[in-house]
Design a protein around this motif. Structure first.
Motif, PDB file in Angstrom:
ATOM      1  N   TRP A  41       0.855  -1.182   0.000  1.00 17.94           N
ATOM      2  CA  TRP A  41       0.000   0.000   0.000  1.00 17.94           C
ATOM      3  C   TRP A  41       0.895   1.237   0.000  1.00 17.94           C
ATOM      4  CZ3 TRP A  41      -4.815   1.045  -1.086  1.00 17.94           C
ATOM      5  CH2 TRP A  41      -5.815   0.093  -0.917  1.00 17.94           C
TER       6      TRP A  41
ATOM      7  N   HIS B 153      -3.922  -6.026   5.142  1.00 22.94           N
ATOM      8  CA  HIS B 153      -4.932  -5.006   4.842  1.00 22.94           C
ATOM      9  C   HIS B 153      -5.173  -4.867   3.338  1.00 22.94           C
ATOM     10  CE1 HIS B 153      -3.311  -4.024   8.836  1.00 22.94           C
ATOM     11  NE2 HIS B 153      -4.484  -3.509   9.096  1.00 22.94           N
TER      12      HIS B 153
ATOM     13  N   GLU C 273      -7.331  -5.877   1.135  1.00 21.22           N
ATOM     14  CA  GLU C 273      -8.649  -5.551   0.602  1.00 21.22           C
ATOM     15  C   GLU C 273      -9.361  -4.482   1.423  1.00 21.22           C
ATOM     16  OE1 GLU C 273      -9.262  -6.703  -2.226  1.00 21.22           O
ATOM     17  OE2 GLU C 273      -7.713  -8.249  -2.292  1.00 21.22           O
ATOM     18  N   GLU C 274      -8.626  -3.802   2.272  1.00 26.59           N
ATOM     19  CA  GLU C 274      -9.251  -2.788   3.122  1.00 26.59           C
ATOM     20  C   GLU C 274      -9.571  -1.532   2.329  1.00 26.59           C
ATOM     21  OE1 GLU C 274      -8.650  -1.133   7.676  1.00 26.59           O
ATOM     22  OE2 GLU C 274      -7.493  -2.782   6.860  1.00 26.59           O
ATOM     23  N   ASP C 275     -10.570  -0.797   2.784  1.00 21.73           N
ATOM     24  CA  ASP C 275     -10.962   0.450   2.148  1.00 21.73           C
ATOM     25  C   ASP C 275      -9.807   1.449   2.168  1.00 21.73           C
ATOM     26  OD1 ASP C 275     -13.285   2.350   1.269  1.00 21.73           O
ATOM     27  OD2 ASP C 275     -12.285   3.393   2.917  1.00 21.73           O
ATOM     28  N   LYS C 276      -9.643   2.209   1.083  1.00 17.96           N
ATOM     29  CA  LYS C 276      -8.529   3.151   0.977  1.00 17.96           C
ATOM     30  C   LYS C 276      -8.531   4.185   2.101  1.00 17.96           C
ATOM     31  CE  LYS C 276      -7.551   2.960  -3.986  1.00 17.96           C
ATOM     32  NZ  LYS C 276      -7.448   3.749  -5.247  1.00 17.96           N
ATOM     33  N   ASP C 277      -9.700   4.645   2.471  1.00 18.90           N
ATOM     34  CA  ASP C 277      -9.767   5.663   3.527  1.00 18.90           C
ATOM     35  C   ASP C 277      -9.237   5.119   4.848  1.00 18.90           C
ATOM     36  OD1 ASP C 277     -10.774   7.541   1.808  1.00 18.90           O
ATOM     37  OD2 ASP C 277     -12.876   7.164   2.320  1.00 18.90           O
ATOM     38  N   ARG C 278      -9.543   3.864   5.145  1.00 12.73           N
ATOM     39  CA  ARG C 278      -9.051   3.253   6.378  1.00 12.73           C
ATOM     40  C   ARG C 278      -7.543   3.049   6.312  1.00 12.73           C
ATOM     41  NH1 ARG C 278     -10.426   3.151  11.035  1.00 12.73           N
ATOM     42  NH2 ARG C 278     -10.049   0.929  11.459  1.00 12.73           N
ATOM     43  N   VAL C 279      -7.041   2.645   5.151  1.00 13.86           N
ATOM     44  CA  VAL C 279      -5.599   2.486   4.969  1.00 13.86           C
ATOM     45  C   VAL C 279      -4.897   3.822   5.199  1.00 13.86           C
ATOM     46  CG1 VAL C 279      -3.802   2.045   3.253  1.00 13.86           C
ATOM     47  CG2 VAL C 279      -5.753   0.490   3.453  1.00 13.86           C
TER      48      VAL C 279
ATOM     49  N   GLU D 227      -5.939   6.414   6.930  1.00 15.38           N
ATOM     50  CA  GLU D 227      -6.054   6.790   8.350  1.00 15.38           C
ATOM     51  C   GLU D 227      -5.015   6.051   9.194  1.00 15.38           C
ATOM     52  OE1 GLU D 227      -9.303   6.300  12.007  1.00 15.38           O
ATOM     53  OE2 GLU D 227      -9.922   5.965   9.918  1.00 15.38           O
TER      54      GLU D 227
ATOM     55  N   ARG E 119      -2.806   0.863  -4.294  1.00 13.96           N
ATOM     56  CA  ARG E 119      -2.459  -0.498  -3.899  1.00 13.96           C
ATOM     57  C   ARG E 119      -1.661  -1.161  -5.011  1.00 13.96           C
ATOM     58  NH1 ARG E 119      -7.443  -4.234  -3.021  1.00 13.96           N
ATOM     59  NH2 ARG E 119      -7.585  -3.837  -5.266  1.00 13.96           N
TER      60      ARG E 119
END
Length: 359
Positions: free
Chosen positions: A214, A271, A273-279, A281, A305
């Motif tokens: 990421w 992480h 497949e995690e949402d970009k905003d969460r990554v 943050e 990603r």
């Protein structure tokens, strides 16, 4: 000699080195690239105030041929020496990457070179580091010639056409060819998808392991108040953080202040497949903790990603061929996670194709 038609799949360092080498001896080369730009992981993203180098951060040379290439690129203003003020974090390198990986893979995403003929950068001894000028994707410009480059063409299959030629198929039902030879220089998993249906000789590609990464591109309204321009292994979450610009001094006046963060391979896997905003943050929080300073207000921020960012287990040879030597797989994943490895693989793949087709 009769016209020889070659297809090269992928316009990163390996593919363009192969294409340039074959074009220079008179072969008719067509390059197919799935993206809108060239360079692969030598990537840069344009913004309204400059570029983010969000892929490979710098390159080094151990091979005399690649060293000569970098010197030539520097002379042509498409490469420049880079001397960041570097800070090494408290996290031991072995807890993120094995020591062997650090020694062998210096110039990919988030790596450091610690070999002979070094000079001092910050508090560490390193080889000469180079970046593309003015951004990383310019590094491949000496390899781009007047051969045909078809951008935004994702090749998904190679079909034999008679005993010695091949037809290429893209994901929009387009067909291209026939070609007398094909070099595939995509990341190992994508290369395997294309080539393994052709021949069992390409099965070893499945043993290559590539790690994701990421990347976060953040521009601060004011300069990040640190005494360094780059951080190596500052935390379990971040393997690399650096200003994505050349500066005369640490406390520069340019604003917004652009930084690139690269997550560690394990954190990126966890992480993926995690949402970009969460990554974003979570990695900004890790940067705050690692730098020990209050982060300035954000001017802009984005995440990218890289599903196949760096080679962890290489093929162990510079290329792999099949179909009577007329189809060849190449890329940095053949030799290791170095831009230089991609260049060498592309060069040797081109020479192998010459040997097959013209002796």
């Amino acid at each position: 000699m009769p016209q020889i038609n070659i297809a090269v799949i992928g316009a990163g360092m390996a593919g363009l080195k192969a294409a340039s080498t074959l074009h220079n001896i008179g072969m008719n080369v067509t390059v197919f690239e799935k993206s809108r730009g060239l360079g692969g992981r030598l990537a840069s993203r344009r913004t309204d105030f400059g570029h983010f180098n969000h892929g490979a951060q710098y390159v080094t040379a151990r091979n005399p041929g690649f060293d000569a290439f970098l010197r030539q690129a520097t002379d042509h203003k498409s490469a420049q020496n880079w001397r960041p003020n570097l800070h090494r974090g408290d996290i031991e390198s072995g807890s993120i990457y094995p020591t062997k990986e650090i020694s062998q893979n210096p110039d990919t995403i988030s790596q450091l070179d610690q070999t002979a003929q070094t000079s001092t950068v910050g508090n560490l001894a390193v080889d000469c580091w180079f970046q593309g000028a003015p951004q990383m994707n310019k590094l491949i410009h000496p390899l781009v010639d007047d051969f045909d480059i078809k951008k935004q063409h994702r090749i998904i299959a190679i079909e034999p056409s008679g005993p010695r030629q091949f037809i290429l198929h893209d994901d929009l039902d387009g067909t291209f060819g026939p070609f007398d030879g094909v070099i595939v220089s995509a990341p190992a998993p994508q290369t395997a998808d294309i080539l393994r249906p052709l021949s069992p000789r390409f099965d070893p590609i499945g043993e290559v392991v590539m790690a994701p990464c990421w990347a976060v591109m953040v521009a601060f309204e004011k300069p990040l108040p640190t005494a360094f321009d780059a951080m190596l292994y500052p935390s379990p979450e971040i393997s690399w953080a650096a200003r994505s610009t050349q500066n005369e001094g640490v406390f520069h006046t340019r604003t917004p202040d652009p930084w690139v963060l690269h997550a560690t391979p394990q954190w990126s896997r966890d992480h993926l497949e995690e949402d970009k905003d969460r990554v974003i943050e979570k990695l900004l929080s890790a940067l705050r903790a690692a730098s020990g300073v209050k982060l300035p207000e954000l001017h802009s921020i984005a995440a990218h990603r890289w599903r196949y960012a760096r080679t962890e287990v290489p093929l162990g040879k510079s290329y792999l061929n099949g179909m009577n030597g007329r189809v060849i797989a190449a890329g940095d994943w053949c030799l290791g996670a170095r831009v230089e490895a991609a260049w060498r693989s592309g060069q040797t793949a081109a020479h192998a194709m010459m040997e097959t087709l013209i002796g």
